[in-house]
Design an enzyme around this catalytic site. Structure first.
Site, PDB file in Angstrom:
ATOM      1  N   GLU A   1      -2.406  16.594 -13.392  1.00 54.93           N
ATOM      2  CA  GLU A   1      -2.680  15.157 -13.444  1.00 54.93           C
ATOM      3  C   GLU A   1      -2.877  14.725 -14.891  1.00 54.93           C
ATOM      4  O   GLU A   1      -3.553  15.397 -15.675  1.00 54.93           O
ATOM      5  CB  GLU A   1      -3.925  14.817 -12.626  1.00 54.93           C
ATOM      6  CG  GLU A   1      -4.204  13.317 -12.578  1.00 54.93           C
ATOM      7  CD  GLU A   1      -5.560  12.984 -11.978  1.00 54.93           C
ATOM      8  OE1 GLU A   1      -5.758  11.816 -11.603  1.00 54.93           O
ATOM      9  OE2 GLU A   1      -6.409  13.885 -11.897  1.00 54.93           O
TER      10      GLU A   1
ATOM     11  N   CYS B   1      -5.859  21.800  -6.524  1.00 57.39           N
ATOM     12  CA  CYS B   1      -6.524  21.234  -7.694  1.00 57.39           C
ATOM     13  C   CYS B   1      -7.970  21.719  -7.787  1.00 57.39           C
ATOM     14  O   CYS B   1      -8.748  21.551  -6.841  1.00 57.39           O
ATOM     15  CB  CYS B   1      -6.496  19.709  -7.635  1.00 57.39           C
ATOM     16  SG  CYS B   1      -7.289  18.934  -9.067  1.00 57.39           S
TER      17      CYS B   1
ATOM     18  N   LYS C   1       0.637  23.351  -1.630  1.00 56.61           N
ATOM     19  CA  LYS C   1       0.209  24.224  -2.719  1.00 56.61           C
ATOM     20  C   LYS C   1      -1.242  24.612  -2.480  1.00 56.61           C
ATOM     21  O   LYS C   1      -2.074  23.763  -2.139  1.00 56.61           O
ATOM     22  CB  LYS C   1       0.359  23.550  -4.073  1.00 56.61           C
ATOM     23  CG  LYS C   1       0.070  24.501  -5.241  1.00 56.61           C
ATOM     24  CD  LYS C   1       0.311  23.852  -6.584  1.00 56.61           C
ATOM     25  CE  LYS C   1       0.086  24.865  -7.705  1.00 56.61           C
ATOM     26  NZ  LYS C   1       0.219  24.241  -9.038  1.00 56.61           N
TER      27      LYS C   1
ATOM     28  N   HIS D   1      -0.890  29.175  -6.340  1.00 53.23           N
ATOM     29  CA  HIS D   1      -1.446  29.386  -7.673  1.00 53.23           C
ATOM     30  C   HIS D   1      -2.387  30.583  -7.554  1.00 53.23           C
ATOM     31  O   HIS D   1      -3.399  30.508  -6.857  1.00 53.23           O
ATOM     32  CB  HIS D   1      -2.203  28.148  -8.163  1.00 53.23           C
ATOM     33  CG  HIS D   1      -2.698  28.301  -9.557  1.00 53.23           C
ATOM     34  ND1 HIS D   1      -2.091  27.700 -10.630  1.00 53.23           N
ATOM     35  CD2 HIS D   1      -3.722  29.022 -10.064  1.00 53.23           C
ATOM     36  CE1 HIS D   1      -2.727  28.036 -11.735  1.00 53.23           C
ATOM     37  NE2 HIS D   1      -3.731  28.840 -11.410  1.00 53.23           N
TER      38      HIS D   1
ATOM     39  N   ASN E   1       2.942  30.987  -8.670  1.00 53.45           N
ATOM     40  CA  ASN E   1       2.597  30.028  -9.720  1.00 53.45           C
ATOM     41  C   ASN E   1       1.379  30.546 -10.481  1.00 53.45           C
ATOM     42  O   ASN E   1       0.496  31.159  -9.905  1.00 53.45           O
ATOM     43  CB  ASN E   1       2.303  28.659  -9.098  1.00 53.45           C
ATOM     44  CG  ASN E   1       1.777  27.639 -10.090  1.00 53.45           C
ATOM     45  OD1 ASN E   1       0.662  27.168  -9.962  1.00 53.45           O
ATOM     46  ND2 ASN E   1       2.563  27.312 -11.088  1.00 53.45           N
ATOM     47  N   GLY E   2       1.360  30.274 -11.776  1.00 54.32           N
ATOM     48  CA  GLY E   2       0.197  30.615 -12.588  1.00 54.32           C
ATOM     49  C   GLY E   2       0.494  31.633 -13.677  1.00 54.32           C
ATOM     50  O   GLY E   2       1.020  32.712 -13.409  1.00 54.32           O
ATOM     51  N   GLU E   3       0.195  31.268 -14.945  1.00 54.67           N
ATOM     52  CA  GLU E   3       0.307  32.154 -16.106  1.00 54.67           C
ATOM     53  C   GLU E   3       1.729  32.613 -16.406  1.00 54.67           C
ATOM     54  O   GLU E   3       1.924  33.700 -16.962  1.00 54.67           O
ATOM     55  CB  GLU E   3      -0.605  33.371 -15.955  1.00 54.67           C
ATOM     56  CG  GLU E   3      -2.082  33.083 -16.147  1.00 54.67           C
ATOM     57  CD  GLU E   3      -2.407  32.417 -17.486  1.00 54.67           C
ATOM     58  OE1 GLU E   3      -2.110  33.003 -18.539  1.00 54.67           O
ATOM     59  OE2 GLU E   3      -2.956  31.293 -17.460  1.00 54.67           O
TER      60      GLU E   3
ATOM     61  N   ARG F   1       2.146  24.552 -16.684  1.00 50.29           N
ATOM     62  CA  ARG F   1       1.862  24.405 -18.110  1.00 50.29           C
ATOM     63  C   ARG F   1       2.861  25.167 -18.978  1.00 50.29           C
ATOM     64  O   ARG F   1       3.131  24.763 -20.111  1.00 50.29           O
ATOM     65  CB  ARG F   1       0.432  24.878 -18.393  1.00 50.29           C
ATOM     66  CG  ARG F   1      -0.644  24.008 -17.729  1.00 50.29           C
ATOM     67  CD  ARG F   1      -2.033  24.625 -17.882  1.00 50.29           C
ATOM     68  NE  ARG F   1      -2.068  25.965 -17.286  1.00 50.29           N
ATOM     69  CZ  ARG F   1      -2.867  26.942 -17.707  1.00 50.29           C
ATOM     70  NH1 ARG F   1      -3.688  26.736 -18.712  1.00 50.29           N
ATOM     71  NH2 ARG F   1      -2.842  28.124 -17.112  1.00 50.29           N
TER      72      ARG F   1
END
Length: 319
Positions: A2, A91, A133, A162, A193-195, A218
């Site tokens: 967000e 989230c 998710k 995640h 998902n993640g890193e 990210r």
């Protein structure tokens, strides 16, 4: 994501690398059935066939805990043909969790099931897919498999995981092996998902999780060419100055800045540009230099001049 991966950045990133799909920021569902403008504000792509300018399909993400309200809003949203409806149970933000949204619901598999089943019931057969998710849990993995099972039994057609708990936030490492355990437990596709910040990370993620697909968050913001490199199997040398990539990226940064200036008030626009440059600094030494040059600037005309100078300098080095 967000306040970061909005429609402006989605537009820029999908122009630079090929993606199978993107997901909007979340539409918060809390008290009422929202008007059309609320959905279009979060996902303006709805006005162009649910796709970015580059043609990447965009799912509309909904977040909330009231099954009836979520269903009513989903029924409204599918009228505008998003690429899919995605339910946010991932989230970790305290402000969101205080109002029973996001990852805090992973303590309540029955709520996940109720929300997903209610939304599934209002979605037309053969229409947009319903996905979700989730994280591994709130504090631990005690309910991980129960949550995944609750979602799939309710009709969710794909789960993005995640691979951290809510309390772990974004602290490394991501527990990719748990993604594989979930994939073994359910009968729908599971996405890791993640890193994932590099092609090497992507390779390790696939090896440890055993799943075919990975969602970039990210990592894609920090390296807009990551998806392209993944498709090409190109592992970057840490010492590579990436001058050609930077030369391609600078016009995209200028385009992003122009779009941000159009979208935000002058006092807020510089912060968005600096936010992205801070992420880019993780993968580009040139972005770090530009970030440091822009950091003290808040006047949009001064930033215009600094970006123009950066572009001229890049052209001079290329010549």
């Amino acid at each position: 994501m967000e306040g970061l991966a909005d429609e402006v950045l989605r537009d820029v990133l999908t122009r630079l690398s090929p993606y199978d799909q993107a997901v909007s920021e979340f539409v918060r569902i809390s008290a009422t059935v929202l008007p059309q403008r609320s959905f279009y504000r979060i996902s303006p792509e709805l006005a162009q066939g649910g796709r970015t300018a580059a043609g990447t399909p965009v799912q509309l993400q909904l977040m909330g805990s009231d099954p009836d309200l979520m269903a009513q809003n989903a029924a409204r949203a599918v009228q505008w043909s998003p690429a899919g409806i995605d339910l946010n149970f991932g989230c970790p933000a305290q402000q969101v969790n205080r109002h029973r949204g996001g990852a805090v619901l992973l303590d309540e598999p029955e709520t996940l099931h109720a929300v997903a089943a209610a939304v599934r019931a209002v979605m037309p057969l053969g229409g947009p897919k319903l996905t979700a998710k989730m994280r591994l849990g709130v504090r631990d993995t005690g309910l991980t498999l129960a949550c995944a099972e609750a979602l799939t039994e309710a009709g969710v057609e794909r789960i993005v995981v995640h691979a951290r708990t809510k309390l772990e936030g974004y602290r490394p490492p991501a527990h990719w092996v748990w993604v594989g355990r979930i994939a073994d437990h359910v009968k729908v596709p599971v996405v890791a998902n993640g890193e994932v910040w590099s092609v090497a990370d992507w390779q390790r993620c696939r090896q440890e999780s055993g799943v075919a697909d990975v969602m970039l968050g990210r990592g894609a913001v920090a390296d807009p060419f990551l998806a392209r490199d993944i498709r090409a199997g190109r592992v970057r040398d840490a010492a590579d100055p990436r001058e050609a990539d930077w030369a391609e990226l600078l016009p995209a940064i200028a385009f992003f800045w122009a779009r941000v200036r159009d979208k935000l008030a002058a006092r807020h626009a510089p912060g968005r540009l600096k936010q992205w440059l801070a992420f880019l600094s993780r993968r580009f030494v040139q972005a770090e230099a530009l970030y440091q040059a822009l950091r003290p600037l808040n006047d949009i005309h001064a930033i215009d001049a600094a970006l123009a100078a950066a572009g001229a300098d890049c052209l001079a080095r290329a010549a």
